[in-house]
Design a protein around this motif. Structure first.
Motif, PDB file in Angstrom:
ATOM      1  N   ALA A  15      44.744  43.143   1.444  1.00 30.80           N
ATOM      2  CA  ALA A  15      45.883  44.062   1.534  1.00 30.80           C
ATOM      3  C   ALA A  15      45.503  45.316   2.320  1.00 30.80           C
ATOM      4  O   ALA A  15      46.278  45.801   3.154  1.00 30.80           O
ATOM      5  N   LYS A  22      48.509  46.904  10.465  1.00 33.14           N
ATOM      6  CA  LYS A  22      49.942  47.113  10.668  1.00 33.14           C
ATOM      7  C   LYS A  22      50.286  48.518  11.147  1.00 33.14           C
ATOM      8  O   LYS A  22      51.234  48.685  11.919  1.00 33.14           O
ATOM      9  N   GLN A  85      52.455  37.882   8.970  1.00 32.74           N
ATOM     10  CA  GLN A  85      53.353  37.567   7.856  1.00 32.74           C
ATOM     11  C   GLN A  85      52.752  36.579   6.853  1.00 32.74           C
ATOM     12  O   GLN A  85      52.883  36.797   5.641  1.00 32.74           O
ATOM     13  N   ASP A  88      50.586  38.461   4.531  1.00 35.30           N
ATOM     14  CA  ASP A  88      51.391  39.237   3.586  1.00 35.30           C
ATOM     15  C   ASP A  88      51.852  38.352   2.428  1.00 35.30           C
ATOM     16  O   ASP A  88      51.816  38.762   1.272  1.00 35.30           O
TER      17      ASP A  88
END
Length: 109
Positions: A15, A22, A85, A88
């Motif tokens: 994370a 990002k 993605q 994520d």
């Protein structure tokens, strides 16, 4: 218990790394949008003030190429976001699994 700790450490590290990736990508996307607007606005203003003759008084040179560059920045940053993605989703899945395990432990005791 050791496996859960390792999974939690992996989730936190993943994370954090995603967040580190990002932020610059989002900054590039925003910069591309701002650049696109600025170039387009200058192009319109300069073409309307010179009577449409294409004069260079203050115009940004190679406007079509600069607009293409700004658009490519936005497209490629979107592409990187799309590539991130699945990671994520993995982080979200690991968080959900961790919460489920905590609930199961609470129910057990």
């Amino acid at each position: 218990n050791v496996a859960r700790i390792q999974t939690d450490q992996f989730r936190v590290a993943l994370a954090d790394n995603l967040h580190q990736l990002k932020n610059p990508v989002q900054a590039l996307r925003t910069f591309g949008k701002l650049l696109d607007r600025k170039i387009a606005m200058n192009y319109v203003v300069n073409n309307s003030t010179d009577g449409g003759t294409g004069g260079r008084s203050g115009a940004i040179g190679n406007t079509p190429q600069l607009l293409e560059l700004a658009e490519n920045m936005m497209v490629q940053s979107e592409r990187v976001v799309d590539l991130l993605q699945p990671m994520d989703s993995l982080v979200a899945s690991l968080e959900q699994k961790e919460e489920e395990q905590k609930l199961q432990e609470e129910d057990y005791f």
